[in-house]
Design an enzyme around this catalytic site. Structure first.
Site, PDB file in Angstrom:
ATOM      1  N   TYR A   1     -19.224 -21.378 -54.689  1.00 55.01           N
ATOM      2  CA  TYR A   1     -18.162 -22.179 -55.291  1.00 55.01           C
ATOM      3  C   TYR A   1     -18.648 -22.958 -56.509  1.00 55.01           C
ATOM      4  O   TYR A   1     -17.878 -23.223 -57.423  1.00 55.01           O
ATOM      5  CB  TYR A   1     -17.601 -23.175 -54.266  1.00 55.01           C
ATOM      6  CG  TYR A   1     -16.548 -22.600 -53.355  1.00 55.01           C
ATOM      7  CD1 TYR A   1     -16.826 -21.515 -52.538  1.00 55.01           C
ATOM      8  CD2 TYR A   1     -15.273 -23.147 -53.308  1.00 55.01           C
ATOM      9  CE1 TYR A   1     -15.867 -20.991 -51.693  1.00 55.01           C
ATOM     10  CE2 TYR A   1     -14.300 -22.637 -52.464  1.00 55.01           C
ATOM     11  CZ  TYR A   1     -14.603 -21.555 -51.661  1.00 55.01           C
ATOM     12  OH  TYR A   1     -13.639 -21.052 -50.830  1.00 55.01           O
TER      13      TYR A   1
ATOM     14  N   LYS B   1     -26.211 -14.087 -43.650  1.00 53.63           N
ATOM     15  CA  LYS B   1     -26.315 -12.654 -43.939  1.00 53.63           C
ATOM     16  C   LYS B   1     -27.771 -12.406 -44.341  1.00 53.63           C
ATOM     17  O   LYS B   1     -28.081 -11.946 -45.450  1.00 53.63           O
ATOM     18  CB  LYS B   1     -25.321 -12.275 -45.055  1.00 53.63           C
ATOM     19  CG  LYS B   1     -25.226 -10.801 -45.365  1.00 53.63           C
ATOM     20  CD  LYS B   1     -24.519  -9.972 -44.300  1.00 53.63           C
ATOM     21  CE  LYS B   1     -24.588  -8.492 -44.632  1.00 53.63           C
ATOM     22  NZ  LYS B   1     -24.120  -7.629 -43.532  1.00 53.63           N
TER      23      LYS B   1
ATOM     24  N   ASP C   1     -20.960 -10.755 -40.631  1.00 54.20           N
ATOM     25  CA  ASP C   1     -20.035  -9.658 -40.283  1.00 54.20           C
ATOM     26  C   ASP C   1     -19.848  -9.591 -38.768  1.00 54.20           C
ATOM     27  O   ASP C   1     -18.730  -9.432 -38.271  1.00 54.20           O
ATOM     28  CB  ASP C   1     -20.503  -8.316 -40.885  1.00 54.20           C
ATOM     29  CG  ASP C   1     -21.986  -8.045 -40.705  1.00 54.20           C
ATOM     30  OD1 ASP C   1     -22.714  -8.927 -40.208  1.00 54.20           O
ATOM     31  OD2 ASP C   1     -22.429  -6.929 -41.066  1.00 54.20           O
TER      32      ASP C   1
ATOM     33  N   ASP D   1     -15.191 -20.620 -45.426  1.00 54.09           N
ATOM     34  CA  ASP D   1     -13.799 -20.541 -45.893  1.00 54.09           C
ATOM     35  C   ASP D   1     -13.104 -19.358 -45.233  1.00 54.09           C
ATOM     36  O   ASP D   1     -12.012 -19.488 -44.677  1.00 54.09           O
ATOM     37  CB  ASP D   1     -13.785 -20.387 -47.421  1.00 54.09           C
ATOM     38  CG  ASP D   1     -12.371 -20.241 -47.960  1.00 54.09           C
ATOM     39  OD1 ASP D   1     -11.492 -21.012 -47.521  1.00 54.09           O
ATOM     40  OD2 ASP D   1     -12.139 -19.350 -48.805  1.00 54.09           O
TER      41      ASP D   1
ATOM     42  N   ASP E   1     -10.192 -19.267 -41.743  1.00 55.61           N
ATOM     43  CA  ASP E   1      -8.840 -18.683 -41.778  1.00 55.61           C
ATOM     44  C   ASP E   1      -8.686 -17.720 -40.604  1.00 55.61           C
ATOM     45  O   ASP E   1      -7.657 -17.699 -39.932  1.00 55.61           O
ATOM     46  CB  ASP E   1      -8.592 -17.913 -43.090  1.00 55.61           C
ATOM     47  CG  ASP E   1      -7.968 -18.797 -44.170  1.00 55.61           C
ATOM     48  OD1 ASP E   1      -8.190 -20.022 -44.131  1.00 55.61           O
ATOM     49  OD2 ASP E   1      -7.262 -18.257 -45.043  1.00 55.61           O
TER      50      ASP E   1
HETATM   51  C1  IPM Z   1      -9.755 -24.299 -48.113  1.00 54.59           C
HETATM   52  C2  IPM Z   1      -9.054 -23.674 -49.289  1.00 54.59           C
HETATM   53  C3  IPM Z   1      -9.777 -24.076 -50.564  1.00 54.59           C
HETATM   54  C4  IPM Z   1     -11.206 -23.562 -50.467  1.00 54.59           C
HETATM   55  C5  IPM Z   1      -9.111 -23.601 -51.865  1.00 54.59           C
HETATM   56  C6  IPM Z   1      -7.703 -24.119 -51.992  1.00 54.59           C
HETATM   57  C7  IPM Z   1      -9.909 -23.961 -53.081  1.00 54.59           C
HETATM   58  O1  IPM Z   1      -8.984 -22.293 -49.138  1.00 54.59           O
HETATM   59  O2  IPM Z   1      -9.868 -25.532 -48.070  1.00 54.59           O
HETATM   60  O3  IPM Z   1     -10.177 -23.558 -47.218  1.00 54.59           O
HETATM   61  O4  IPM Z   1     -11.459 -22.382 -50.748  1.00 54.59           O
HETATM   62  O5  IPM Z   1     -12.072 -24.350 -50.097  1.00 54.59           O
HETATM   63 MG    MG Z   2      -9.611 -21.603 -47.260  1.00 52.80          MG
END
Ligand code: IPM
Ligand code: MG
Length: 362
Positions: free
Chosen positions: A141, A191, A223, A247, A251
């Site tokens: 990032y 990894k 993975d 990140d 999700d």
């Molecule tokens: C999160 C989001 C952010 C990230 C984006 C909006 C920049 O996906 O907080 O997980 O990637 O950190």
């Molecule tokens: Mg995110």
């Protein structure tokens, strides 16, 4: 007690979910006799519209001076066009970095009344309860160079994954400390079979584990981790990873809880300690969901639970935090659902109504 809170709604559904969380926060204040002084500021696309910058300097300044920052979400398709120089996302990245919030805590819980909201078998997710620790201010990032340029053979682009020993040590330490207060099992995700950053990560984690002989450390390749999260999520208690892996994996992990709309997060600058007040930023893990914006549809629970984490870590109000968390569970047990966790025979409500139900029940 009196607290200064910076409230940054952001883009898309951000304003709606933040308003719901702020209403619950004010209800907590009323019930328990605290004052929450709010400063509302722009971040992301909303801030670009207002000032040309995704994180205006005064918003950064006030966030630094506050007891905590409560954020909605950033991201707006208007700024997605190729060649766009400033992005809404730059706002939150800059704020995380400016406040030194390297430790992102993302608790993942499968609530029993939401088993039908997931695609997984009840026996797989029943009892899932772990905490994902995502490194938040390093890696791909922020690494430089980060650019795109034209060559005779067409465009090229580079992002840089870079980590220092110190950056790895402090996030793994946070995770060991958390593991100590839980089941004493830490999974470190990397990894290391391919990436040099991961080899360093694994070495630092292994070295640090000598200071935590009471905690069992397991290394897991990223993975494999993505597979295990679905195959046997109960195997996890505390998990730590670098920024990008965290990140993506969180999700995925949100599906164990039924929806992205259920997962809160706390971003801190050190080891979280209940009762010890420390500046933090609190936001749901999901994005700004532009297609759902302005329709009173979005699930505000992730933001409300983030606010509860704020009460716990930045305000030293553990009892109040617990009351909010319990109230969310009560309202879900009464059968109220937003669209994302809707199920047969349940009562579908909007963002505002879900917030009001939680306020009413508190
Ligand atoms: C999160 C989001 C952010 C990230 C984006 C909006 C920049 O996906 O907080 O997980 O990637 O950190
Ligand atoms: Mg995110």
């Amino acid at each position: 007690m009196k607290f200064h809170i910076a409230v940054l709604p952001g883009d898309g559904i951000g304003p709606e979910i933040t308003e719901a969380a702020v209403n619950v926060l004010q209800a907590v204040g009323k019930k328990y006799g605290h004052t929450f002084d709010l400063y509302h500021g722009h971040i992301g696309g909303a801030a670009i519209d207002a000032t040309g910058m995704p994180l205006p300097p005064d918003v950064e300044k006030i966030s630094k001076k506050s007891d905590a920052v409560l954020m909605g979400a950033v991201g707006d398709p208007r700024f997605d066009a190729p060649g766009t120089k400033v992005h809404p996302e730059d706002g939150i990245l800059a704020l995380r970095r400016a406040l030194g919030l390297f430790a992102n805590l993302r608790p993942v819980k499968a609530l029993p009344m939401l088993v039908n909201a997931t695609n997984l078998k009840p026996e797989v997710i029943d009892g899932v309860d772990f905490i994902f620790v995502r490194e938040l201010t390093g890696g791909l990032y922020f690494g430089r160079p980060k650019k795109r340029w034209q060559t005779p053979k067409g465009w090229r682009a580079v992002d840089t994954m870079i980590y220092s020993e110190g950056e790895i040590e402090r996030i793994v330490r946070v995770s060991f400390e958390l593991a100590r207060g839980r089941k004493k099992k830490l999974i470190s995700v990397d990894k290391a079979n391919v990436l040099e950053c991961s080899r360093l990560w694994r070495q630092v984690a292994t070295d640090l584990s000598r200071s935590y002989p009471d905690v069992e450390l397991e290394h897991m390749l990223v993975d494999a981790c993505s597979m295990r999260l679905i195959q046997n999520p109960k195997h996890f208690d505390v998990v730590v990873s670098e920024n990008t892996f965290g990140d993506i994996l969180t999700d995925e992990a949100s599906m164990l809880a039924g929806s992205m709309g259920m997962l809160p997060s706390a971003s801190l600058a050190g080891v979280p300690q209940e009762g010890v007040r420390t500046l933090g930023l609190y936001e749901p893990i999901h994005g700004s969901a532009p297609r759902r914006a302005g329709q009173n549809l979005a699930n505000p629970i992730a933001t409300i639970l983030s606010m509860a984490m704020m009460l716990r870590y930045s305000c030293g109000l553990a009892k109040e935090a617990q009351a909010v968390e319990k109230t969310v569970i009560d309202v879900l047990n009464e059968g109220y659902r937003t669209y994302d966790i809707m199920d047969e025979g349940k009562k579908q409500v909007g963002t505002r109504e879900m917030g009001e139900l939680i306020v009413g029940k508190l």
